[in-house]
Each structure stands twice: as C-alpha cells, then as structure tokens.
Design a protein around this motif. Sequence first.
Motif, PDB file in Angstrom:
ATOM      1  N   LYS A 396      27.557  21.994  39.097  1.00  0.00           N
ATOM      2  CA  LYS A 396      26.662  21.692  37.987  1.00  0.00           C
ATOM      3  C   LYS A 396      26.473  22.933  37.148  1.00  0.00           C
ATOM      4  N   ASP A 397      26.545  22.756  35.837  1.00  0.00           N
ATOM      5  CA  ASP A 397      26.330  23.841  34.889  1.00  0.00           C
ATOM      6  C   ASP A 397      25.677  23.245  33.656  1.00  0.00           C
ATOM      7  N   THR A 398      24.366  23.265  33.645  1.00  0.00           N
ATOM      8  CA  THR A 398      23.612  22.642  32.556  1.00  0.00           C
ATOM      9  C   THR A 398      23.900  23.293  31.217  1.00  0.00           C
ATOM     10  N   ASN A 399      24.133  24.618  31.224  1.00  0.00           N
ATOM     11  CA  ASN A 399      24.197  25.356  29.964  1.00  0.00           C
ATOM     12  C   ASN A 399      25.581  25.430  29.332  1.00  0.00           C
ATOM     13  N   HIS A 400      26.638  25.442  30.151  1.00  0.00           N
ATOM     14  CA  HIS A 400      27.960  25.744  29.594  1.00  0.00           C
ATOM     15  C   HIS A 400      29.014  24.676  29.833  1.00  0.00           C
ATOM     16  N   GLY A 401      28.731  23.706  30.689  1.00  0.00           N
ATOM     17  CA  GLY A 401      29.682  22.630  30.904  1.00  0.00           C
ATOM     18  C   GLY A 401      30.944  23.030  31.629  1.00  0.00           C
ATOM     19  N   THR A 402      30.872  24.019  32.530  1.00  0.00           N
ATOM     20  CA  THR A 402      32.068  24.444  33.265  1.00  0.00           C
ATOM     21  C   THR A 402      32.262  23.660  34.564  1.00  0.00           C
ATOM     22  N   THR A 403      31.559  22.553  34.709  1.00  0.00           N
ATOM     23  CA  THR A 403      31.713  21.736  35.907  1.00  0.00           C
ATOM     24  C   THR A 403      33.174  21.355  36.100  1.00  0.00           C
ATOM     25  N   GLY A 404      33.657  21.503  37.313  1.00  0.00           N
ATOM     26  CA  GLY A 404      35.052  21.217  37.618  1.00  0.00           C
ATOM     27  C   GLY A 404      35.844  22.472  37.912  1.00  0.00           C
ATOM     28  N   ALA A 405      35.366  23.626  37.455  1.00  0.00           N
ATOM     29  CA  ALA A 405      36.036  24.879  37.775  1.00  0.00           C
ATOM     30  C   ALA A 405      35.847  25.198  39.256  1.00  0.00           C
ATOM     31  N   TRP A 406      36.896  25.700  39.886  1.00  0.00           N
ATOM     32  CA  TRP A 406      36.743  26.123  41.281  1.00  0.00           C
ATOM     33  C   TRP A 406      37.617  27.329  41.560  1.00  0.00           C
ATOM     34  N   PHE A 407      37.285  28.039  42.625  1.00  0.00           N
ATOM     35  CA  PHE A 407      37.868  29.347  42.883  1.00  0.00           C
ATOM     36  C   PHE A 407      38.300  29.461  44.344  1.00  0.00           C
ATOM     37  N   GLU A 408      39.503  29.982  44.548  1.00  0.00           N
ATOM     38  CA  GLU A 408      39.977  30.310  45.897  1.00  0.00           C
ATOM     39  C   GLU A 408      39.579  31.753  46.176  1.00  0.00           C
ATOM     40  N   CYS A 409      38.861  31.969  47.264  1.00  0.00           N
ATOM     41  CA  CYS A 409      38.258  33.277  47.509  1.00  0.00           C
ATOM     42  C   CYS A 409      38.635  33.840  48.876  1.00  0.00           C
ATOM     43  N   THR A 410      38.641  35.154  48.954  1.00  0.00           N
ATOM     44  CA  THR A 410      38.736  35.869  50.226  1.00  0.00           C
ATOM     45  C   THR A 410      37.382  36.505  50.486  1.00  0.00           C
ATOM     46  N   THR A 411      36.816  36.273  51.647  1.00  0.00           N
ATOM     47  CA  THR A 411      35.466  36.764  51.936  1.00  0.00           C
ATOM     48  C   THR A 411      35.504  38.147  52.564  1.00  0.00           C
ATOM     49  N   MET A 412      34.447  38.897  52.322  1.00  0.00           N
ATOM     50  CA  MET A 412      34.271  40.176  52.996  1.00  0.00           C
ATOM     51  C   MET A 412      33.484  39.998  54.295  1.00  0.00           C
ATOM     52  N   PHE A 413      32.894  38.803  54.469  1.00  0.00           N
ATOM     53  CA  PHE A 413      32.149  38.539  55.694  1.00  0.00           C
ATOM     54  C   PHE A 413      32.953  37.608  56.594  1.00  0.00           C
ATOM     55  N   GLY A 414      32.428  37.347  57.776  1.00  0.00           N
ATOM     56  CA  GLY A 414      33.111  36.457  58.699  1.00  0.00           C
ATOM     57  C   GLY A 414      34.060  37.166  59.628  1.00  0.00           C
ATOM     58  N   GLU A 415      34.042  38.509  59.608  1.00  0.00           N
ATOM     59  CA  GLU A 415      34.912  39.279  60.479  1.00  0.00           C
ATOM     60  C   GLU A 415      34.107  40.016  61.546  1.00  0.00           C
ATOM     61  N   GLY A 416      33.056  39.386  62.033  1.00  0.00           N
ATOM     62  CA  GLY A 416      32.251  40.028  63.063  1.00  0.00           C
ATOM     63  C   GLY A 416      31.185  40.929  62.470  1.00  0.00           C
ATOM     64  N   GLU A 417      30.731  41.879  63.249  1.00  0.00           N
ATOM     65  CA  GLU A 417      29.579  42.696  62.863  1.00  0.00           C
ATOM     66  C   GLU A 417      29.885  43.684  61.749  1.00  0.00           C
ATOM     67  N   ASN A 418      31.162  43.935  61.470  1.00  0.00           N
ATOM     68  CA  ASN A 418      31.485  44.943  60.465  1.00  0.00           C
ATOM     69  C   ASN A 418      31.774  44.346  59.094  1.00  0.00           C
ATOM     70  N   GLY A 419      31.522  43.061  58.913  1.00  0.00           N
ATOM     71  CA  GLY A 419      31.677  42.459  57.590  1.00  0.00           C
ATOM     72  C   GLY A 419      30.460  42.741  56.730  1.00  0.00           C
ATOM     73  N   TYR A 420      30.579  42.449  55.447  1.00  0.00           N
ATOM     74  CA  TYR A 420      29.439  42.633  54.548  1.00  0.00           C
ATOM     75  C   TYR A 420      29.459  41.548  53.484  1.00  0.00           C
ATOM     76  N   PRO A 421      28.306  41.240  52.900  1.00  0.00           N
ATOM     77  CA  PRO A 421      28.236  40.164  51.900  1.00  0.00           C
ATOM     78  C   PRO A 421      29.089  40.472  50.686  1.00  0.00           C
ATOM     79  N   GLY A 422      29.877  39.518  50.282  1.00  0.00           N
ATOM     80  CA  GLY A 422      30.710  39.674  49.101  1.00  0.00           C
ATOM     81  C   GLY A 422      32.018  38.936  49.263  1.00  0.00           C
ATOM     82  N   LEU A 423      32.708  38.712  48.172  1.00  0.00           N
ATOM     83  CA  LEU A 423      34.018  38.072  48.220  1.00  0.00           C
ATOM     84  C   LEU A 423      34.805  38.441  46.977  1.00  0.00           C
ATOM     85  N   SER A 424      36.110  38.232  47.046  1.00  0.00           N
ATOM     86  CA  SER A 424      36.976  38.445  45.889  1.00  0.00           C
ATOM     87  C   SER A 424      37.659  37.135  45.561  1.00  0.00           C
ATOM     88  N   VAL A 425      37.759  36.832  44.269  1.00  0.00           N
ATOM     89  CA  VAL A 425      38.398  35.602  43.814  1.00  0.00           C
ATOM     90  C   VAL A 425      39.897  35.862  43.670  1.00  0.00           C
TER      91      VAL A 425
END
Length: 440
Positions: A396-425
Amino acid sequence: MLEQETLFYTAWLLTHDIEFMHRHREIDPKVMPIGPLRYLVDLAQRNFQQHRTPLTAEVVQIESENDGAPLRRNRTEARMVRRIFADLDTFAVSPDGLPGARDVCGVWLMRRSLRTRIGQAEVQLDRGQLAGAEALLRLPSPTDDRDAPLTLTDAAYALAANRSPKGGVKSGIYDLDRAWRGGIRPGEIGMIAATTGVGKSQMLDAFAAAAIWQGKHVLLYTFELTKLQMISRIFCGLLEKGPFDIDLLNLDKEVERAKRQRKVERIGGVEVQEGPLTWPQLRADLDKWREEKGRYPDLLLLDSADDVMPLGKFDQEWAGLKAAYRHLRALMMELSIACWTTSQFTKEQVDRARASLKNVGGAYAKATLCHYILGMAQTSEQKTQTPPELDMYVLKDTNHGTTGAWFECTTMFGEGENGYPGLSVEATHSLPLIRGVADE
C-alpha cells in the motif's frame, strides 16, 4: 546473460582472469552481495596487489582459515568460501570467449558500481556536500590508471530532485526510499507485515538506526523483545556491525568513529520503552517527551500497535483493531509524528511465501488506516541461504501509487548472534519511472 549468471561470471573473472582483475582492481567489493562472493573478490584484490596472480584453491584455503575479521564482516565462513570458490569453476570462460565476457561483465560491473555510488551521492547531496557527491560519481576507468569523471547524470539529478521533504524520515533502504520519494512524513502511519521469524522487529530497528543517522529522534515501544535486546540491535544497525564486533567498553568512540567516516557532525537519539501500554499512557508519554525535550519525537515505532491495550470492549477483534488504528492515525496527525508499526500475517502466508493484503486476514480493517504497508516474505530456501534472503512488497502506498513494486533482498540479520539490522536490495521489480528515469 541473466542477472544471476552475470554475477557469477563476473565473480569468476574477478578472481581468475588477470586482465579483468587489472582493469577493475579499484572496484569496491561491496558491489557484490554480502557473503562468500564479496569476500572472494576482496581476497582476490588483496592477493593481486601483493602477488599479481589470480586466486587458487590453495590461497583460498590458507587465507580463509586466518581471515577471521574479514569473514565475520562479510557474514560468511571459511567452509562456505571454499565451496563457492570451487563452484565458480562452473562459470569458467574459455579463451575464445574471454573478450566478449570481459566486455559484458565489465559493463554490468560498472553499472552496478555506479548505481551504488548514485545512492551514496544522494546522501551527500541531501547534506549539501556537492564536492562529496561529485567525488562519488567518479568511477575507476577500465582502460587506464586515471579516474574517469562522470557528469551528474539524469538519474542523479532525478534522485536529487526527489529528496525527502523537510521533516520526512527515510527508511535507509535506497530503493524503498526511491519508490516512496523519500520517506514517511509527519502524521503518516506505516506498517511492516510478515509472519513470525521473518524479521519485522529487525526492520523496525534498522529504520530506527537510519533515522538516528538523519538526526531524528526516535521513541520505540517493544512488547515482545526486551528493552536491552532492542537497544543492542539498534546500536548494531547504527554501526553496521554484529555485537561481537562492537567494543562495548568504548561505545562512544565507536559512534564517533562512525560519524567521522560518514562525515556527519550530529546524529539523533533513541529511547526504548517496554510494554504493557495503553493509548492514554502513550499520549501521556509523548506529552512528557515534549515537556522534557521541547518537541515531540520525529518517529514513533510500535512493535506492535496490536499489543497496545484496547480502547474499550468489542465483540470482534477487527473492530477493536480498527478503532485503535483510527485513534493512532488521529494522534499522529495531531502531533505531526511519523509512525511505523508491525503486524502479523495469517498462517496461510507461510505456505505461499508471498506477501499480500489478503494475508492480513481479520485484521484487514487496520490496513485501511495506514498510509504505507510493507510486506515481507521468505521461502524456506531463502531462509537457508548464506546470508539469508527475503522479498519485500509495497502493498500500500497512499501517496505515490507504487503498489506492486517488490524487491529481492539479502539480509544482514539471520546469521546468528553476529548479524545486525539491515538489508541490501539485489533486484527491483515493477518500480515505476521517476521523472523518466527507468529502474535499472
């Protein structure tokens, strides 16, 4: 060649082909997705600078066993690096095919590097640092030792022209901020929706860290994780390091060092509170914040608004949630505060691993009161990747109408205790044109 195939052909050339390695020896390894490929390109550059030779299995074996910090920084391990290096043989280029492969992969590499630098240049432009932006838009020449100056392209001008208006809070995710013309504005509500374990809280912490770098002040409420857990994650996201890489005894120095690296003079701050919480108490806390600090926070983060005590008694859950979100929306608009919250998808979404507003289920009523809804989904295969991957959907994007856009991402988290919040598209889909500039 397909995008994924080009990635691996380029990685093979950067680690095995002397001419290609020499042409692109100044390329930042960060053009590769974080993980074993980025580590191998970094190792290949170090090895080339010292010995002028390509990587061999023996070099990878020896160096990866002793490269503790670089391995942790690239979110990988020696065993995985050796396996991926062996797998690159699948993409070996024959002598007859080398000239064409060098040209195709060289163009792909420079486009990827330019795209990364345009995002960094936009940050410099936002800060009024034109010289820094121009310096970033100088790519290493593939033909000689000099820098090849690049003019501010139409894409760069378009990005500069679509900066977040005063008071907006960017997510810190370049492609998402591009889709939404900046960030969430005062008085608006955004929702991060996903199933359990995908990373809703991590994304909220990443948004907090991004806001702090923008000089914004954040108030976060957590109802599941502890206050200490959330603060720890936010600092990890702020420094882009795992907890084992942060010197907790010299945290102030770590932050100051990061500020110097980013050339930032002032950053914002964050306050984290634990639940339970009622709506009247939230209003009282916000008024107290204003009394103490002279203004309301720039960004309110609720993990999640569903867990704030209901305003009254309701026969059906959806009615209570709708009333709560209507109250939250009115409160944010009255106080001019931007707000992000999280929401749980229904269990049917686990099997489909594709985000949709249909997955919000009986709580769909609250979705009608949000300005933005960002869905996250993850297949079992994506979860086991190193590093883990996920998909993000603009639902949902009330202001710009970009609904439908999606992104394949690699996460910086999910690798145990040494991960950190963030991701790269890594790839974008259905991202609309911005002033005639197509998504790459």
